[in-house]
Design an enzyme around this catalytic site. Structure first.
Site, PDB file in Angstrom:
ATOM      1  N   ASP A  13       0.819  -1.206   0.000  1.00  0.00           N
ATOM      2  CA  ASP A  13       0.000   0.000   0.000  1.00  0.00           C
ATOM      3  C   ASP A  13       0.854   1.257   0.000  1.00  0.00           C
ATOM      4  O   ASP A  13       0.489   2.277  -0.589  1.00  0.00           O
ATOM      5  CB  ASP A  13      -0.916  -0.009   1.233  1.00  0.00           C
ATOM      6  N   HIS A  69      -6.364   5.060   7.290  1.00  0.00           N
ATOM      7  CA  HIS A  69      -5.500   6.096   6.759  1.00  0.00           C
ATOM      8  C   HIS A  69      -5.593   7.306   7.681  1.00  0.00           C
ATOM      9  O   HIS A  69      -6.544   7.433   8.456  1.00  0.00           O
ATOM     10  CB  HIS A  69      -5.907   6.461   5.330  1.00  0.00           C
ATOM     11  N   CYS A  75      -4.431   5.200  -2.065  1.00  0.00           N
ATOM     12  CA  CYS A  75      -4.977   4.465  -3.207  1.00  0.00           C
ATOM     13  C   CYS A  75      -4.869   5.311  -4.478  1.00  0.00           C
ATOM     14  O   CYS A  75      -5.339   6.447  -4.508  1.00  0.00           O
ATOM     15  CB  CYS A  75      -6.439   4.105  -2.951  1.00  0.00           C
ATOM     16  N   ASN A 121      -1.328   5.888   4.923  1.00  0.00           N
ATOM     17  CA  ASN A 121      -1.878   5.035   5.975  1.00  0.00           C
ATOM     18  C   ASN A 121      -1.428   5.529   7.346  1.00  0.00           C
ATOM     19  O   ASN A 121      -0.521   6.339   7.461  1.00  0.00           O
ATOM     20  CB  ASN A 121      -1.358   3.601   5.798  1.00  0.00           C
TER      21      ASN A 121
END
Length: 319
Positions: free
Chosen positions: A23, A216, A247, A256
């Site tokens: 991520d 996040h 994202c 995050n």
């Protein structure tokens, strides 16, 4: 994922799943050399991380940063007891993940129709239908499946996501064979109230299904949401080294919650993570050097609470 209906007691073991190598890296425009990715992952393992989402088996055209998924998995040092996972969007991704030797995969469907179409070009129910073949394939391969629900606390396109919709998807995952589900706060829209509502809705609709939380810090309340999760009995949390992440298919997405910040909070709150905070900070600094800019984490800057300084190196007020 362990999961109870009571607050997590002090001293309990909390699972911290590191998602930075997937991520965190996926949104970086400049390609991170495979050898550097492996170096960071191994440093995180050396700090005591034992649950890590290492990469994603997505189309290299969609996410060029993760085109080296197989090479990364082949190059890392796997400590005893480590659980190596990867994100997959579809059956082809599941086939690649199984061949690469992951321990578990993380599927993802959005609770919002609009975001799901932006993310995987499918409707929600289409994605869930596609997962039937994914679960069947991975069951035969002996690979566990962790169900993921993106935009679980709100959608940047649709706004409010009803907790009943999140619970419906969680129930379908349970029917497919998932033992746990992860709730993704894709653009940092979670609040303590929405976290509580989603967790309680899932418990009512899918009793026995484990719950993990993926926050996040877009609006600065990521760790407050962790505290709400702990009050609801959730013991599994995703985080990204240095606070990297976001994202690429969601407007307004930022990093995050930071792994070092989360571990610091948990340890100072009396929970056991099995992670060495000093070594984790060192891994974050390594990551910061590779990325080439300051990362948003706070503990990487300040260090542990009881860090000591030489008073002789600090200016004394005049007068």
């Amino acid at each position: 994922m362990a999961d109870t209906s009571r607050p997590v007691p002090e001293g309990a073991r909390i699972t911290v799943c590191e998602v930075g190598p997937r991520d965190g890296f996926q949104i970086e425009a400049a390609f991170i050399p495979t050898a550097k990715k492996i170096e960071i992952i191994n440093a995180l393992f050396a700090a005591g991380i034992r649950h890590m989402q290492v990469t994603s088996f997505v189309s290299p055209r969609a996410v060029p940063q993760l085109a080296d998924a197989e090479a990364v998995l082949a190059g890392i040092d796997r400590p005893e007891g480590a659980l190596i996972t990867a994100l997959i969007p579809n059956l082809r991704g599941a086939e690649r993940a199984a061949a690469a030797g992951v321990d578990a995969v993380h599927t993802v469907v959005s609770a919002s129709e609009t975001h799901n179409r932006k993310n995987v070009n499918r409707g929600v129910d289409e994605s869930l239908k596609d997962f039937e073949a994914v679960f069947a394939l991975l069951s035969l391969a002996g690979v566990a499946v962790e169900g993921g629900i993106a935009t679980a606390f709100g959608c940047p396109f649709e706004g409010v996501v009803p907790p009943e919709q999140v619970a419906r998807i969680a129930k379908r995952y349970q029917e497919l064979g998932a033992k746990s589900v992860g709730l993704g706060d894709t653009t940092g829209m979670a609040t303590p109230a929405t976290v509580r509502a989603a967790v309680q809705a899932i418990r009512a609709e899918a009793p026995g299904l484990g719950i993990g939380l993926h926050f996040h810090n877009t609006r600065g309340v990521g760790l407050a949401c962790v505290m709400t999760g702990l009050a609801e009995g959730v013991t599994h949390y995703d985080a990204s080294v240095g606070g990297l992440g976001g994202c690429p298919f969601a407007a307004g997405a930022t990093g995050n919650i930071c792994t070092e910040d989360l571990v610091y909070l948990l340890q100072e709150s009396g929970y056991d993570t099995g992670i060495d905070l000093d070594k984790l900070i060192a891994a974050a600094r390594l990551t910061q050097g590779v990325i080439g800019r300051d990362l948003p984490g706070q503990v990487i800057k300040a260090g542990p609470r009881l860090r000591r300084y030489d008073p002789g190196l600090t200016a004394t007020a005049a007068g």
